[in-house]
Design a protein around this motif. Structure first.
Motif, PDB file in Angstrom:
ATOM      1  N   VAL A  22      -2.168  39.684  35.203  1.00 32.02           N
ATOM      2  CA  VAL A  22      -0.972  39.307  34.435  1.00 32.02           C
ATOM      3  C   VAL A  22       0.209  40.197  34.831  1.00 32.02           C
ATOM      4  CG1 VAL A  22       0.054  39.285  32.127  1.00 32.02           C
ATOM      5  CG2 VAL A  22      -2.194  38.293  32.478  1.00 32.02           C
ATOM      6  N   LEU A  23      -0.038  41.516  34.907  1.00 30.42           N
ATOM      7  CA  LEU A  23       1.081  42.406  35.253  1.00 30.42           C
ATOM      8  C   LEU A  23       1.525  42.222  36.709  1.00 30.42           C
ATOM      9  CD1 LEU A  23       0.385  45.672  33.226  1.00 30.42           C
ATOM     10  CD2 LEU A  23       2.126  43.955  32.840  1.00 30.42           C
ATOM     11  N   LEU A  25       1.411  39.392  38.258  1.00 31.08           N
ATOM     12  CA  LEU A  25       2.202  38.152  38.229  1.00 31.08           C
ATOM     13  C   LEU A  25       3.604  38.419  37.684  1.00 31.08           C
ATOM     14  CD1 LEU A  25      -0.327  35.420  37.043  1.00 31.08           C
ATOM     15  CD2 LEU A  25       0.932  35.456  39.179  1.00 31.08           C
ATOM     16  N   ILE A  26       3.670  39.254  36.649  1.00 32.41           N
ATOM     17  CA  ILE A  26       4.989  39.584  36.075  1.00 32.41           C
ATOM     18  C   ILE A  26       5.839  40.296  37.122  1.00 32.41           C
ATOM     19  CG2 ILE A  26       6.150  41.058  34.368  1.00 32.41           C
ATOM     20  CD1 ILE A  26       3.943  40.274  32.387  1.00 32.41           C
ATOM     21  N   PHE A  29       6.830  37.594  39.690  1.00 32.83           N
ATOM     22  CA  PHE A  29       7.874  36.726  39.124  1.00 32.83           C
ATOM     23  C   PHE A  29       9.179  37.496  38.965  1.00 32.83           C
ATOM     24  CE2 PHE A  29       4.699  33.595  38.248  1.00 32.83           C
ATOM     25  CZ  PHE A  29       5.396  32.409  38.122  1.00 32.83           C
ATOM     26  N   LEU A  33      12.640  36.472  40.461  1.00 31.05           N
ATOM     27  CA  LEU A  33      13.817  36.305  39.591  1.00 31.05           C
ATOM     28  C   LEU A  33      15.000  37.108  40.115  1.00 31.05           C
ATOM     29  CD1 LEU A  33      12.471  36.503  35.928  1.00 31.05           C
ATOM     30  CD2 LEU A  33      13.535  34.562  37.051  1.00 31.05           C
ATOM     31  N   ILE A  34      14.717  38.338  40.534  1.00 31.33           N
ATOM     32  CA  ILE A  34      15.806  39.194  41.049  1.00 31.33           C
ATOM     33  C   ILE A  34      16.469  38.502  42.241  1.00 31.33           C
ATOM     34  CG2 ILE A  34      16.316  41.395  42.197  1.00 31.33           C
ATOM     35  CD1 ILE A  34      13.963  42.589  40.494  1.00 31.33           C
ATOM     36  N   VAL A  37      18.375  35.308  41.026  1.00 32.37           N
ATOM     37  CA  VAL A  37      19.621  35.647  40.315  1.00 32.37           C
ATOM     38  C   VAL A  37      20.664  36.163  41.305  1.00 32.37           C
ATOM     39  CG1 VAL A  37      20.640  37.265  38.655  1.00 32.37           C
ATOM     40  CG2 VAL A  37      18.579  36.024  38.051  1.00 32.37           C
TER      41      VAL A  37
ATOM     42  N   LEU B 132      12.638  46.631  35.093  1.00 26.16           N
ATOM     43  CA  LEU B 132      13.113  45.741  36.159  1.00 26.16           C
ATOM     44  C   LEU B 132      13.608  46.539  37.362  1.00 26.16           C
ATOM     45  CD1 LEU B 132      14.887  43.119  33.895  1.00 26.16           C
ATOM     46  CD2 LEU B 132      13.014  42.633  35.451  1.00 26.16           C
ATOM     47  N   ALA B 243      22.040  38.730  33.490  1.00 31.83           N
ATOM     48  CA  ALA B 243      21.376  37.424  33.605  1.00 31.83           C
ATOM     49  C   ALA B 243      19.876  37.615  33.788  1.00 31.83           C
ATOM     50  CB  ALA B 243      21.959  36.650  34.785  1.00 31.83           C
ATOM     51  N   LEU B 244      19.520  38.615  34.566  1.00 32.16           N
ATOM     52  CA  LEU B 244      18.108  38.901  34.829  1.00 32.16           C
ATOM     53  C   LEU B 244      17.377  39.270  33.537  1.00 32.16           C
ATOM     54  CD1 LEU B 244      16.220  39.159  37.256  1.00 32.16           C
ATOM     55  CD2 LEU B 244      16.820  41.563  37.368  1.00 32.16           C
ATOM     56  N   ILE B 247      16.676  36.088  31.551  1.00 32.98           N
ATOM     57  CA  ILE B 247      15.627  35.209  32.082  1.00 32.98           C
ATOM     58  C   ILE B 247      14.250  35.878  32.000  1.00 32.98           C
ATOM     59  CG2 ILE B 247      14.892  33.874  34.110  1.00 32.98           C
ATOM     60  CD1 ILE B 247      17.822  33.958  35.042  1.00 32.98           C
ATOM     61  N   PHE B 248      14.212  37.200  32.129  1.00 30.24           N
ATOM     62  CA  PHE B 248      12.929  37.909  32.194  1.00 30.24           C
ATOM     63  C   PHE B 248      12.015  37.637  30.980  1.00 30.24           C
ATOM     64  CE2 PHE B 248      10.293  41.690  31.466  1.00 30.24           C
ATOM     65  CZ  PHE B 248       9.530  41.664  32.614  1.00 30.24           C
ATOM     66  N   ALA B 251      10.554  34.142  31.259  1.00 33.99           N
ATOM     67  CA  ALA B 251       9.563  34.010  32.334  1.00 33.99           C
ATOM     68  C   ALA B 251       8.262  34.723  31.971  1.00 33.99           C
ATOM     69  CB  ALA B 251      10.137  34.596  33.625  1.00 33.99           C
ATOM     70  N   THR B 252       8.376  35.909  31.384  1.00 36.84           N
ATOM     71  CA  THR B 252       7.170  36.672  31.038  1.00 36.84           C
ATOM     72  C   THR B 252       6.344  35.936  29.993  1.00 36.84           C
ATOM     73  OG1 THR B 252       8.352  38.702  31.508  1.00 36.84           O
ATOM     74  CG2 THR B 252       6.362  38.914  30.208  1.00 36.84           C
ATOM     75  N   VAL B 255       4.470  33.144  31.716  1.00 34.85           N
ATOM     76  CA  VAL B 255       3.330  33.609  32.538  1.00 34.85           C
ATOM     77  C   VAL B 255       2.161  33.998  31.638  1.00 34.85           C
ATOM     78  CG1 VAL B 255       2.559  35.451  34.090  1.00 34.85           C
ATOM     79  CG2 VAL B 255       4.767  34.391  34.457  1.00 34.85           C
ATOM     80  N   VAL B 256       2.442  34.825  30.627  1.00 38.36           N
ATOM     81  CA  VAL B 256       1.370  35.311  29.751  1.00 38.36           C
ATOM     82  C   VAL B 256       0.745  34.150  28.983  1.00 38.36           C
ATOM     83  CG1 VAL B 256       0.834  36.794  27.775  1.00 38.36           C
ATOM     84  CG2 VAL B 256       2.384  37.610  29.541  1.00 38.36           C
ATOM     85  N   ILE B 259      -1.747  32.314  31.181  1.00 40.75           N
ATOM     86  CA  ILE B 259      -2.971  33.051  31.552  1.00 40.75           C
ATOM     87  C   ILE B 259      -3.788  33.445  30.309  1.00 40.75           C
ATOM     88  CG2 ILE B 259      -3.904  35.020  32.860  1.00 40.75           C
ATOM     89  CD1 ILE B 259      -2.231  33.446  34.706  1.00 40.75           C
ATOM     90  N   ILE B 398       3.113  45.254  27.043  1.00 41.84           N
ATOM     91  CA  ILE B 398       2.650  43.913  27.438  1.00 41.84           C
ATOM     92  C   ILE B 398       1.152  43.988  27.770  1.00 41.84           C
ATOM     93  CG2 ILE B 398       2.970  42.033  29.094  1.00 41.84           C
ATOM     94  CD1 ILE B 398       5.840  43.078  29.545  1.00 41.84           C
TER      95      ILE B 398
END
Lengths: 87, 412
Positions: A22-23, A25-26, A29, A33-34, A37, B132, B243-244, B247-248, B251-252, B255-256, B259, B398
């Motif tokens: 999961v991490l 994938l995060i 992703f 995303l970076i 954007v 990030l 913006a990031l 969206i983050f 998106a997270t 994904v979670v 799964i 998380i």
């Protein structure tokens, strides 16, 4: 109890792997995303505002002398001009 | 009515008779006073320890009807001399027959409502920016979940699987996650588990340095992250961080949810809280509500209700000692797991990572990061690792929520 131990062992494997997946994938992703954007929604550069220049200007010696004399006359010799600034 | 019978009635009205019959109540008062002292005077997690401690206190006055009743395996509880199934009782019935604390407990805690609400507030107060900016370091949030599963291996020899999992989740170092998991798997253990989880979180400044001292060398602790960044600069550039950040969380959550759907109540609410923070002025009113009024109210009721589960019968037993010991092990193993992952990473990577960043992979945001930063500064006054630690620290939130979701999915 032995059954419990094997179930716990299975959970150790499955659980830790899932958390890693999961991490990961995060992270993946996040990187996507970076890039997305940066490509599709880059922040517009804000125009830099002209900042008023408050630095004291060079004053001609004759003008400064005239101002000093005027201040002395107005204040009866007690006051003096400390800073001269063009507005 | 003669004088003697009046005095008898007054004596019966007080809790004195019950206290003389069951002096164990005094131990609970001592525990409540100790927790109040730690919360008020020492400042250990005061926002939660004080309500929990006061909940313990008011739950243990015989006749006060403020203690949460523990149903047996079939959900049966004694109500006015007869046994009733509490899960078949309506909330007004519970309030009338068992008191308002049971009403609050079954409406807010047993329903699983409050931990996700608190997660929403936590999300609203969390900044994913450091994570990030150092996205790779987020993986250490996974290594620090090792303690949860390692202690599960040990605890399953002494507890049944659901109880062992509830105990092990203390290793996630996240109070609401521990409470949420316990409500789902072993609600009768809620009081001691919540106390252990929050106590160890308050002891992060003691436990993290202890494990770090036992496992890391001076050379490792002197790894300067900023110098590593200069030696091996990141190629990632950020052209629109705001913006990031919006969206983050979306998106997270996605994904979670795909799964580990059972983690959605926690991760989903965490990310929702974060989203309304990042959107900015258009959602500032609900952000304000989530991070202040709602979170504060939820914290009060969570603390009081958790404290009220700690009645004499539910708390004074060997199980509680097992929880306290197991919780400490889980916490320690989690820090150890994060450190070991950082060491393994350093074996294969040119760009070295300070093991403290692994140690902060457990939740306990932001205290774990602050403690790690202090340790790094002790070895090198120029080595500020706070921002790097925050990356693994936030991802640990998380990670522990995902671990909880896995335990609930497998054992719930």
């Amino acid at each position: 109890m032995e059954g419990n131990f094997f179930e716990a062992l299975k959970l150790l494997g499955v659980g830790l792997s899932t958390v890693f997946v999961v991490l990961l994938l995060i992270i993946a992703f996040g990187n996507l995303l970076i890039k997305a954007v940066n490509r599709f929604a880059p922040e517009e550069e804000k125009p830099v505002k002209a900042v008023a220049d408050n630095t004291p200007l060079a004053i001609e010696p004759g003008v400064q002398q005239a101002i000093d004399l005027a201040v002395q006359q107005l204040t009866g010799g007690k006051g003096r001009a400390v800073k001269i600034q063009r507005l | 009515m003669n004088e003697v019978s009046i005095f008898e009635k007054i004596y019966d009205m007080t809790a004195l008779g019950a206290l003389i019959d069951q002096p164990q109540f005094l131990i609970m008062y001592a525990l409540a006073f100790l927790l109040l002292y730690l919360g008020i005077k020492k400042g250990y997690e005061p926002l939660l320890l004080i309500p929990i401690a006061f909940g313990v206190l008011i739950a243990n006055f015989p006749g006060g009807d403020m203690g949460v009743v523990s149903p047996d395996g079939q959900g049966m509880v004694p109500v006015n001399g007869e046994m009733k199934n509490i899960y078949e009782m309506s909330l007004p019935e519970i309030a009338h027959d068992l008191g308002i604390m049971n009403f609050l407990y079954y409406a807010l805690i047993k329903s699983g409502l409050l931990p996700p609400i608190i997660f929403m507030g936590v999300g609203a107060l969390t900044d994913f920016g450091p994570m990030l900016r150092n996205l790779k370091l987020a993986i250490f949030g996974a290594g620090a979940q090792f303690g949860i599963f390692a202690v599960l291996l040990v605890a399953c020899n002494f507890f049944d699987m659901k109880e062992a999992a509830s105990l092990a989740i203390i290793g996630g170092a996240d109070g609401p996650t521990a409470i949420f998991t316990t409500i789902k798997l072993a609600p009768h253990m809620l009081g001691p588990i919540a106390i252990a989880a929050y106590s160890y979180m308050a002891l992060v400044p003691v436990i993290v340095p202890l494990v770090v001292k036992l496992t890391c060398s001076k050379k490792e602790l002197m790894i300067n992250m900023k110098e590593q960044d200069k030696l091996y600069p990141s190629k990632t550039e950020f052209k629109n961080m705001s913006a990031l950040k919006i969206i983050f969380p979306i998106a997270t959550t996605t994904v979670v949810a795909i799964i580990v759907p059972s983690a959605v109540p926690l991760v989903g609410m965490l990310m929702f809280g974060n989203l309304i923070k990042e959107v900015g002025s258009s959602t500032s009113r609900i952000f304000d509500a989530a991070s202040n009024a709602i979170m504060n109210s939820a914290t009060i009721f969570l603390g009081l209700c958790v404290g009220a589960t700690m009645t004499v019968d539910a708390f004074l037993n060997w199980q509680t000692i097992g929880i306290v010991a197991g919780g400490f092990l889980a916490f320690g193993f989690s820090i150890f797991g994060g450190i070991m992952l950082a060491k393994i990473y350093n074996l294969f990577s040119k760009k070295k990572v300070n093991p403290l960043i692994g140690a902060t992979g457990l939740s306990a945001v932001p205290m774990a990061s602050r403690v790690a930063n202090d340790i790094a500064l002790k070895y090198d006054p120029r080595n500020h690792v706070l921002n790097y630690c925050m990356s693994s620290n936030v991802s640990g939130v998380i990670g522990s929520a995902v671990a909880a979701g896995i335990l609930i999915a497998f054992l719930g």
